[in-house]
Design a protein around this motif. Sequence first.
Motif, PDB file in Angstrom:
ATOM      1  N   LEU A 224       0.503  -5.182   7.777  1.00 32.69           N
ATOM      2  CA  LEU A 224       1.647  -4.927   8.924  1.00 32.69           C
ATOM      3  C   LEU A 224       2.063  -3.846   8.039  1.00 32.69           C
ATOM      4  CD1 LEU A 224       2.429  -8.709   7.158  1.00 32.69           C
ATOM      5  CD2 LEU A 224       1.107  -8.139   9.962  1.00 32.69           C
ATOM      6  N   ARG A 225       3.395  -3.557   8.810  1.00 33.83           N
ATOM      7  CA  ARG A 225       4.449  -2.631   8.470  1.00 33.83           C
ATOM      8  C   ARG A 225       6.008  -3.594   8.872  1.00 33.83           C
ATOM      9  NH1 ARG A 225       0.561  -0.899  12.199  1.00 33.83           N
ATOM     10  NH2 ARG A 225       1.510  -1.225  13.758  1.00 33.83           N
ATOM     11  N   PHE A 226       6.596  -3.160   7.317  1.00 37.64           N
ATOM     12  CA  PHE A 226       7.942  -3.510   7.484  1.00 37.64           C
ATOM     13  C   PHE A 226       9.292  -2.905   7.250  1.00 37.64           C
ATOM     14  CE2 PHE A 226       4.775  -6.533   5.999  1.00 37.64           C
ATOM     15  CZ  PHE A 226       5.862  -8.269   5.883  1.00 37.64           C
TER      16      PHE A 226
ATOM     17  N   ARG B 118       0.991  -1.067  -0.135  1.00 38.71           N
ATOM     18  CA  ARG B 118      -0.146   0.293  -0.373  1.00 38.71           C
ATOM     19  C   ARG B 118       0.763   1.686   0.042  1.00 38.71           C
ATOM     20  NH1 ARG B 118      -5.590   0.102   0.395  1.00 38.71           N
ATOM     21  NH2 ARG B 118      -6.017  -2.261  -1.053  1.00 38.71           N
ATOM     22  N   SER B 119       1.746   1.560   0.767  1.00 38.19           N
ATOM     23  CA  SER B 119       2.529   2.470   1.039  1.00 38.19           C
ATOM     24  C   SER B 119       3.785   2.071   1.120  1.00 38.19           C
ATOM     25  CB  SER B 119       2.385   3.492   1.799  1.00 38.19           C
ATOM     26  OG  SER B 119       2.498   3.224   2.672  1.00 38.19           O
ATOM     27  N   GLN B 120       4.763   2.798   0.772  1.00 37.25           N
ATOM     28  CA  GLN B 120       6.692   2.686   0.556  1.00 37.25           C
ATOM     29  C   GLN B 120       6.765   4.915   1.589  1.00 37.25           C
ATOM     30  OE1 GLN B 120       7.286   0.197  -2.983  1.00 37.25           O
ATOM     31  NE2 GLN B 120       9.059   0.199  -1.380  1.00 37.25           N
ATOM     32  N   ALA B 121       6.912   4.826   2.323  1.00 38.04           N
ATOM     33  CA  ALA B 121       7.278   5.670   3.093  1.00 38.04           C
ATOM     34  C   ALA B 121       9.255   5.803   3.012  1.00 38.04           C
ATOM     35  CB  ALA B 121       6.986   6.490   4.480  1.00 38.04           C
TER      36      ALA B 121
ATOM     37  N   ALA C 282      13.096  -5.892   8.336  1.00 43.18           N
ATOM     38  CA  ALA C 282      12.393  -6.369   9.272  1.00 43.18           C
ATOM     39  C   ALA C 282      11.224  -5.934   9.637  1.00 43.18           C
ATOM     40  CB  ALA C 282      12.924  -5.366  10.656  1.00 43.18           C
ATOM     41  N   VAL C 283       9.925  -6.865   9.974  1.00 43.75           N
ATOM     42  CA  VAL C 283       8.565  -6.463  11.309  1.00 43.75           C
ATOM     43  C   VAL C 283       8.811  -5.184  11.637  1.00 43.75           C
ATOM     44  CG1 VAL C 283       6.721  -7.530  11.917  1.00 43.75           C
ATOM     45  CG2 VAL C 283       7.987  -8.321  10.334  1.00 43.75           C
ATOM     46  N   THR C 284       8.293  -4.425  11.751  1.00 42.26           N
ATOM     47  CA  THR C 284       8.043  -3.317  12.845  1.00 42.26           C
ATOM     48  C   THR C 284       6.378  -3.116  13.980  1.00 42.26           C
ATOM     49  OG1 THR C 284       7.598  -1.826  11.258  1.00 42.26           O
ATOM     50  CG2 THR C 284       9.989  -1.266  11.761  1.00 42.26           C
TER      51      THR C 284
ATOM     52  N   SER D 299      10.120   2.753   5.150  1.00 44.59           N
ATOM     53  CA  SER D 299       8.919   1.799   6.157  1.00 44.59           C
ATOM     54  C   SER D 299       7.773   1.488   4.958  1.00 44.59           C
ATOM     55  CB  SER D 299       8.077   3.001   7.053  1.00 44.59           C
ATOM     56  OG  SER D 299       6.990   2.220   7.593  1.00 44.59           O
ATOM     57  N   ILE D 300       7.142   0.175   5.061  1.00 38.79           N
ATOM     58  CA  ILE D 300       6.249  -0.504   3.940  1.00 38.79           C
ATOM     59  C   ILE D 300       5.469  -0.473   4.820  1.00 38.79           C
ATOM     60  CG2 ILE D 300       6.160  -1.834   1.970  1.00 38.79           C
ATOM     61  CD1 ILE D 300       9.273  -2.276   1.639  1.00 38.79           C
TER      62      ILE D 300
END
Length: 197
Positions: A159-161, A68-71, A133-135, A95-96
């Motif tokens: 999920l945030r990576f 959905r997003s890559q910041a 890494a999973v955040t 952050s993905i």
Amino acid sequence: MANNSATGGYLSPLLVSPPLEDAELEAVFQGYIAGVSGLPSNLVRTRWPAAGAEPPAPDQTWCLMDIRSQAADAAPAVTHDPAGEGTDSLVRHESIEVLCSMIGPRALRHAAQLRDGSAVPQNREALQAQDMAVTGAGPIQAKHEQVNQQWIRQYDISLRFARRVKRVYPVLNLLSAPVTTHAASVSSTDFVNHLAD
């Protein structure tokens, strides 16, 4: 031929990959989601190719995933490596967010298993080879839908990576530069203390 700092113009990275993007990055997330949620890998699908594909049988639980997003962080680090002809390395962190839609009779079970399994250290280590890494994981949200007069169970979880991105650019070493210096003439009155007046 690609530009370098000597030719001028725009610079592209020396290698297209790493980092992984597009289908290659989706494959990493598909493998992670399947492994942690307990779903078979063929039942974790990306949202775009799945749009025209036949969905699994109603008695199967499956997942649609979507990046959905890559910041990116605000300030990447750029360092010069003088080895050989020289290169610049850009390193940044991003952050993905990946949306996972669990669909089917056991959708909530697999969504919860994905959320909880993302906190297990061994599952987190599986992504280290990709500098990822999973955040964290967001809340599980019910998104049930009626299709052909039948209710379909669906639970969404994000999920945030975190990922370290490194790109190398052809910025060559500076070997010489034409320089001209001019000496200024100074008179003895330039050093007079005018405050004493």
